[in-house]
Design an enzyme around this catalytic site. Structure first.
Site, PDB file in Angstrom:
ATOM      1  N   GLU A 136       7.209  -2.602   7.497  1.00 46.17           N
ATOM      2  CA  GLU A 136       5.852  -3.096   7.265  1.00 46.17           C
ATOM      3  C   GLU A 136       5.825  -4.445   6.540  1.00 46.17           C
ATOM      4  O   GLU A 136       4.788  -5.120   6.521  1.00 46.17           O
ATOM      5  CB  GLU A 136       5.045  -2.056   6.487  1.00 46.17           C
ATOM      6  N   HIS A 162      10.891   1.422   1.415  1.00 46.72           N
ATOM      7  CA  HIS A 162      10.782   2.868   1.250  1.00 46.72           C
ATOM      8  C   HIS A 162      11.135   3.574   2.548  1.00 46.72           C
ATOM      9  O   HIS A 162      11.076   2.986   3.628  1.00 46.72           O
ATOM     10  CB  HIS A 162       9.388   3.301   0.778  1.00 46.72           C
ATOM     11  N   HIS A 208      -1.526   4.698   9.787  1.00 48.07           N
ATOM     12  CA  HIS A 208      -0.390   5.615   9.688  1.00 48.07           C
ATOM     13  C   HIS A 208      -0.681   6.915  10.436  1.00 48.07           C
ATOM     14  O   HIS A 208      -0.538   8.007   9.890  1.00 48.07           O
ATOM     15  CB  HIS A 208      -0.068   5.890   8.221  1.00 48.07           C
ATOM     16  N   HIS A 266       0.857  -1.186   0.000  1.00 44.99           N
ATOM     17  CA  HIS A 266       0.000   0.000   0.000  1.00 44.99           C
ATOM     18  C   HIS A 266       0.896   1.241   0.000  1.00 44.99           C
ATOM     19  O   HIS A 266       2.008   1.203   0.528  1.00 44.99           O
ATOM     20  CB  HIS A 266      -0.942  -0.003   1.215  1.00 44.99           C
TER      21      HIS A 266
HETATM   22 FE   LIG Z   1       2.373   1.783   5.274  1.00 44.21          FE
END
Ligand SMILES: [Fe+2]
Length: 285
Positions: free
Chosen positions: A242, A195, A63, A12
């Site tokens: 994650e 990321h 988040h 995601h």
């Molecule tokens: Fe995330």
């Protein structure tokens, strides 16, 4: 009894949702960076339609859009009949709420808590891009399948251990199988691949790590579990933590589950990928 028919691990990112809206769900062309992701999710959409699940359990992380640092649970479960979309700062997207199932939510809560997973039980759980960014790529609207969302802290130290996330998936399988009735359940785990969106390493990613992870997860979970989450963060950026959520999808499946589809691409900032597995009973004839 209900049974797990398959599992999907999927990325995601906020931009995934924005790109979907800009391309009007594929009615218009995607940007060159994102067209491969749209194309790569077509087989996932087809597989979900083929499996035709009665219920989905989605393990994700919030988040800081619903939970705040003042009160951030390690494990939370949504037990409402509907879950609203959180506005992440660019206004609400044109999406319906996520359909839930109070009956499923309460059943899973009871079973998980009785098995020592102390869930925060949420009736009004707001959902962010952790689910809404990829969901329209794999399900047509209005979303037809009720979902039990399970939120796992991937934001605030201390994070749960990888083994704990894997154990959650195993307990989830038992909880699903304890549900009365002949329901077919798809378990989805979603976490961003490599990321980093803050600090001096902003923008770093590691596409090789992402594709290696997709190769390892089906049959080498024991080896993956030996790797600390901090090592994934070092190699793939802070938010690569994650990836650990994907473990719960693998352990919700039996050892005999097989890979039906795997795909990864790197649109921008964040590695994006999918791993779809099914139980032997669901193998295509
Ligand atoms: Fe995330």
């Amino acid at each position: 009894m209900a049974r797990v028919i398959g599992g999907i691990g999927i990325s995601h990112t906020p931009s995934m949702g924005i790109e979907y809206d800009s391309a009007e769900g594929g009615a218009l062309a995607f940007t060159p960076e994102w067209q491969p992701w749209f194309d790569g999710t077509r087989p996932v959409r087809d597989l979900v339609a083929e499996l035709d699940p009665d219920h989905m359990v989605v393990i994700y992380n919030d988040h800081l859009n619903y939970f705040t640092l003042d009160n951030y649970p390690t494990l939370a479960i949504g037990v409402g009949n509907e879950f609203p979309q959180m506005d992440e700062g660019w206004g609400p997207r044109a999406l319906p709420p996520l359909p839930g199932s109070h009956e499923w939510g309460i059943h899973l809560s009871r079973h998980l808590i009785e098995n020592n997973f102390d869930m925060a039980v949420c009736h009004d759980l707001g959902i962010d891009h952790g689910i809404f960014s990829w969901l329209p790529y794999v399900l047509d609207r209005p979303f037809p399948i009720p979902v039990t969302p399970i939120a796992v802290n991937m934001i605030r130290e201390p994070l749960p251990r990888p083994q704990r996330i894997a154990a959650l998936g195993s307990a989830l399988r038992q909880a699903i199988e304890a549900y009365p009735g002949d329901q077919r359940v798809l378990v989805i785990a979603t976490g961003g691949m490599s990321h980093q969106i803050s600090g001096a390493r902003f923008g770093m990613a590691n596409a090789d790590l992402d594709s290696w992870f997709l190769d390892q997860l089906p049959d080498h979970l024991d080896e993956l579990l030996k790797i600390e989450i901090s090592e994934f963060m070092r190699l793939g950026g802070t938010e690569a933590a994650e990836l650990a959520l994907w473990y719960a999808m693998r352990t919700a499946l039996s050892d005999n589950a097989t890979v039906r589809y795997s795909f990864s691409t790197f649109p921008k900032i964040t590695g994006c990928g999918v791993l779809a597995m099914t139980e032997p009973t669901e193998e295509k004839q």
